[in-house]
Scaffold this active site. Structure first.
Site, short mmCIF file in Angstrom:
data_model
loop_
_atom_site.label_atom_id
_atom_site.label_comp_id
_atom_site.label_asym_id
_atom_site.label_seq_id
_atom_site.Cartn_x
_atom_site.Cartn_y
_atom_site.Cartn_z
N HIS A 31 18.19 10.34 48.06
CA HIS A 31 17.95 11.79 48.19
C HIS A 31 16.46 12.08 48.25
O HIS A 31 16.01 12.92 49.02
CB HIS A 31 18.57 12.55 47.01
N CYS A 45 0.72 3.53 2.98
CA CYS A 45 1.40 2.97 4.16
C CYS A 45 2.90 3.19 4.07
O CYS A 45 3.56 3.45 5.06
CB CYS A 45 1.15 1.47 4.28
N CYS A 97 0.83 -1.21 0.00
CA CYS A 97 0.00 0.00 0.00
C CYS A 97 0.87 1.26 0.00
O CYS A 97 1.63 1.49 0.93
CB CYS A 97 -0.92 -0.08 1.22
C1 LIG Z 1 25.57 4.82 48.80
C2 LIG Z 1 26.48 4.71 47.59
C3 LIG Z 1 27.84 4.65 47.76
C4 LIG Z 1 28.70 4.54 46.66
N1 LIG Z 1 30.04 4.45 46.83
C5 LIG Z 1 30.85 4.26 45.77
C6 LIG Z 1 32.26 4.11 45.92
O1 LIG Z 1 32.77 4.15 47.04
N2 LIG Z 1 33.01 3.87 44.82
C7 LIG Z 1 32.46 3.81 43.56
O2 LIG Z 1 33.16 3.59 42.60
N3 LIG Z 1 31.14 4.02 43.38
C8 LIG Z 1 30.33 4.21 44.44
N4 LIG Z 1 28.99 4.36 44.26
C9 LIG Z 1 28.48 4.49 42.89
C10 LIG Z 1 28.70 5.94 42.40
O3 LIG Z 1 28.52 6.89 43.44
C11 LIG Z 1 27.74 6.37 41.29
O4 LIG Z 1 26.44 6.04 41.68
C12 LIG Z 1 28.00 5.71 39.95
O5 LIG Z 1 29.34 5.93 39.60
C13 LIG Z 1 27.10 6.32 38.85
O6 LIG Z 1 27.38 7.69 38.74
P1 LIG Z 1 26.52 8.75 37.97
O7 LIG Z 1 27.46 9.73 37.34
O8 LIG Z 1 25.50 8.10 37.12
O9 LIG Z 1 25.72 9.62 39.06
P2 LIG Z 1 25.56 9.39 40.60
O10 LIG Z 1 26.77 9.81 41.34
O11 LIG Z 1 25.06 8.05 40.86
O12 LIG Z 1 24.40 10.47 40.92
C14 LIG Z 1 23.08 10.33 40.41
C15 LIG Z 1 22.49 11.69 40.19
O13 LIG Z 1 22.40 12.34 41.44
C16 LIG Z 1 22.67 13.73 41.30
N5 LIG Z 1 23.76 14.05 42.21
C17 LIG Z 1 25.09 13.96 42.02
N6 LIG Z 1 25.75 14.33 43.13
C18 LIG Z 1 24.80 14.66 44.04
C19 LIG Z 1 24.86 15.13 45.37
N7 LIG Z 1 26.02 15.37 45.99
N8 LIG Z 1 23.69 15.37 46.01
C20 LIG Z 1 22.52 15.16 45.41
N9 LIG Z 1 22.42 14.74 44.16
C21 LIG Z 1 23.55 14.47 43.47
C22 LIG Z 1 22.98 13.97 39.84
O14 LIG Z 1 21.81 14.43 39.20
C23 LIG Z 1 23.34 12.60 39.33
O15 LIG Z 1 23.03 12.44 37.97
C24 LIG Z 1 28.15 4.48 45.35
C25 LIG Z 1 26.76 4.53 45.18
C26 LIG Z 1 25.92 4.64 46.28
C27 LIG Z 1 24.43 4.68 46.09
#
Ligand SMILES: Cc1cc2nc3c(=O)[nH]c(=O)nc-3n(C[C@H](O)[C@H](O)[C@H](O)COP(=O)(O)OP(=O)(O)OC[C@H]3O[C@@H](n4cnc5c(N)ncnc54)[C@H](O)[C@@H]3O)c2cc1C
Length: 592
Positions: free
Chosen positions: A398, A55, A52
């Site tokens: 958060h 389409c 068609c």
């Molecule tokens: C509790 C926890 C501990 C971790 N510890 C480690 C570690 O020791 N070593 C390791 O390699 N990875 C660690 N990670 C993983 C790492 O922190 C990131 O989650 C991962 O690298 C993905 O990063 P991302 O850039 O996608 O954003 P993420 O750091 O995951 O952040 C997600 C979103 O949160 C927002 N954001 C960023 N910073 C902040 C802030 N300070 N306050 C509020 N919002 C914010 C931003 O919009 C960001 O896109 C940990 C994760 C968690 C949940």
């Protein structure tokens, strides 16, 4: 896999490397299973005939729309599955969930039902399998079908709502025909009966990370964040079960965290699922399951078979992340390290790289291709465990922090710390986070203190990763770690011109708005209260609404209702219920 040869037109278009087709071809072999298994909440099926001309022209429009929802570049992934059916295929057997919802259904029902099976081949099996549900549509019926469909919307809001409640309907099926892309978008956006989060436009852009120039008032972006939070919650829960991490010493942490989720999770369906789990916790996970073997048995065979339990509803996890690099960066080094670990684990029972946890099971069952930014693919090897979606998990933490009341702030802080400590497989992350938790000597008595503490803890992790990545060269240059929020995102968060001198009141206001109001701004049924600069979301109506959506156990409904008052009240309710159950159990035993 398609069991029928594709039309020449299709083959030509498929070879277009710039714009490969993203709408999914449905045929007799995959129709039922694709629609059943899709993680998307809705599906749109286009019926067309490859001969068609109208389409053929329309295909361009349809693909434009499909690119918004399907494929690695999707701006709104995981919401609508865009599919098509070539009705001009020799013999087509369509297994509709219920064909009668089509106003043109009679046409379909009247189509050839016997004697024209023709070259069915492997489809014979399906015909038998779905005998009762299937209807046959063949070439000759398409003309009538297209006539019926052209320009007219077949599924009204009413029909769609009805479909949602059908017991065997996994998702409502919207059927439209060839008009143009914009019509589809307006139509979809205008369906108030659908729980679609936003309206869509062909110019919608993929949301990039917060540190890039970002428009925080974009409701779509925040909706994405809710998806990631749901994904993180669901994945975390799956991993906890998969790794049999519920032990006598971690059980209480899980319960506390679930209480927090029931009361303050930004997603209604996650709150509901957490409540169901919490209220039935003792039945689902009896206290005597601490050996891994017994735990496995209970999860698979126990009351309510926990392995099938989906904490955020059956649509989640969808298997893709909208706004995350998914755990750690997708660098080749990471994948290589994970694979090395996998090999080391299999051969030597040891791990080369502490940071990554990979075992055979993970690689086989949990590895999934996830959508990286810029449409790139990355392999999510699951090595982050609960941090599988570190990003989503942070956002969840958060968004919980800004929702707790002043009086709950310390108990919420403890719940978060214990949860991460108990269920984060990444040892380094766990330890580091725990150290930060342990350094808090005075209990929080204000939401503000907890919110700012979490923000600062996250920034410490960001800072640490920034340094690690720059010294090891493992960072993804496109997504560098940075101290958050950026100046573009929150100019008022910075004092004077300094990069690191924060105006903490402004930061708190920003966080409360970003993770509170903004995250839910498109969700119905919530009420926002100004609370001395804090935006606090009152969940009562929202939560109560969820009770009506699907049947939930009475206990869960109660828990939800109580949760809407306060997190503390829920904890109290939960304890009393467990106590009641115990008494009831003892009473029954006595009677026996
Ligand atoms: C509790 C926890 C501990 C971790 N510890 C480690 C570690 O020791 N070593 C390791 O390699 N990875 C660690 N990670 C993983 C790492 O922190 C990131 O989650 C991962 O690298 C993905 O990063 P991302 O850039 O996608 O954003 P993420 O750091 O995951 O952040 C997600 C979103 O949160 C927002 N954001 C960023 N910073 C902040 C802030 N300070 N306050 C509020 N919002 C914010 C931003 O919009 C960001 O896109 C940990 C994760 C968690 C949940």
């Amino acid at each position: 896999a398609s069991i029928v040869p594709r039309s020449i037109l299709r083959s030509i278009n498929d070879n277009n490397a710039d714009h490969p087709d993203v709408a999914l071809d449905l045929n007799v072999a995959n129709f039922d299973s694709v629609l059943k298994e899709t993680q998307a909440t809705y599906a749109i099926v286009e019926f067309f005939a490859n001969w068609c001309p109208a389409c053929r022209n329309y295909k361009l429009h349809y693909e434009k729309v499909a690119r918004l929802f399907n494929g690695p570049e999707a701006v709104h992934p995981g919401i609508i599955l865009m599919t098509r059916v070539d009705c001009a295929l020799k013999v087509l057997l369509l297994c509709f969930l219920d064909i009668s919802f089509l106003s043109g259904g009679s046409v379909l029902r009247e189509t050839i039902s016997s004697g024209k099976v023709g070259d069915v081949g492997p489809t014979t099996f399906l015909l038998i399998e779905h005998e009762k549900k299937c209807r046959k549509v063949d070439f000759s019926s398409f003309t009538t079908l297209s006539h019926q469909l052209n320009g007219a919307w077949l599924a009204s809001t009413h029909d769609v709502a009805k479909l949602e409640h059908q017991s065997d309907a996994t998702l409502p099926l919207l059927v439209l025909s060839a008009v143009n892309g914009l019509h589809i978008i307006f139509w979809v956006g205008g369906q108030s009966g659908l729980k679609l989060p936003t309206s869509y436009g062909l110019d919608d852009k993929k949301y990039e990370n917060g540190h890039l120039e970002s428009n925080v008032s974009d409701a779509g972006q925040i909706v994405h964040a809710v998806y990631d939070v749901e994904e993180a919650t669901s994945t975390a829960f799956d991993i906890i079960l998969e790794h049999k991490m519920i032990k006598s010493e971690t059980r209480a942490s899980l319960i506390k965290f679930l209480q927090l989720l029931v009361a303050h999770h930004p997603s209604k369906r996650c709150r509901k699922g957490s409540a169901e789990l919490l209220v039935n916790f003792d039945e689902l996970l009896p206290p005597d399951i601490w050996s891994a073997k017994r735990q496995e048995f209970i999860i698979v065979n126990g009351k309510g078979a926990l392995k099938n339990f989906q904490i955020c509803g059956k649509e989640v996890p969808r298997g893709n992340w909208v706004d995350s690099q998914s755990g750690y960066a997708f660098s080749n080094q990471v994948i290589a390290a994970a694979l090395w670990n996998f090999i080391a684990n299999s051969l030597l029972g040891t791990t080369f790289f502490d940071l990554f946890f990979v075992d055979l099971h993970f690689v086989v069952s949990s590895s999934k291709v996830v959508f990286g930014k810029e449409g790139g693919y990355g392999y999510d090897l699951g090595y982050g465990s609960v941090s599988d979606s570190g990003c989503g998990l942070w956002v969840l933490l958060h968004s919980l922090s800004v929702r707790v009341e002043d009086g709950e702030s310390h108990i919420a802080f403890t719940a978060v710390c214990e949860f991460i400590h108990s269920f984060f497989i990444c040892e380094e992350c766990r330890q580091h986070f725990y150290e930060m938790c342990s350094s808090v000597s005075t209990p929080f008595n204000k939401t503000r203190d907890f919110v700012l503490w979490l923000w600062s803890a996250h920034n410490k992790v960001n800072e640490r990763l920034m340094k690690e990545e720059s010294s090891l060269g493992t960072g993804d240059p496109k997504f560098p770690k940075f101290i958050w929020p950026s100046k573009q995102l929150c100019p008022s968060c910075f004092l004077a011109r300094s990069r690191i001198d924060w105006d903490r009141d402004e930061v708190f206001k920003f966080l409360a708005s970003y993770y509170g109001k903004m995250l839910l701004s498109t969700h119905k049924g919530h009420e926002l209260l100004g609370d001395g600069g804090t935006e606090r979301v009152v969940l009562a109506e929202d939560l109560a609404a969820s009770i009506n959506a699907v049947v939930v156990p009475l206990g869960a409904a109660l828990a939800i209702a109580i949760a809407s008052c306060a997190f503390g009240a829920l904890a109290c309710f939960w304890r009393s219920r467990q106590k009641y159950k115990k008494l009831h159990h003892m009473h029954t035993l006595k009677n026996i």
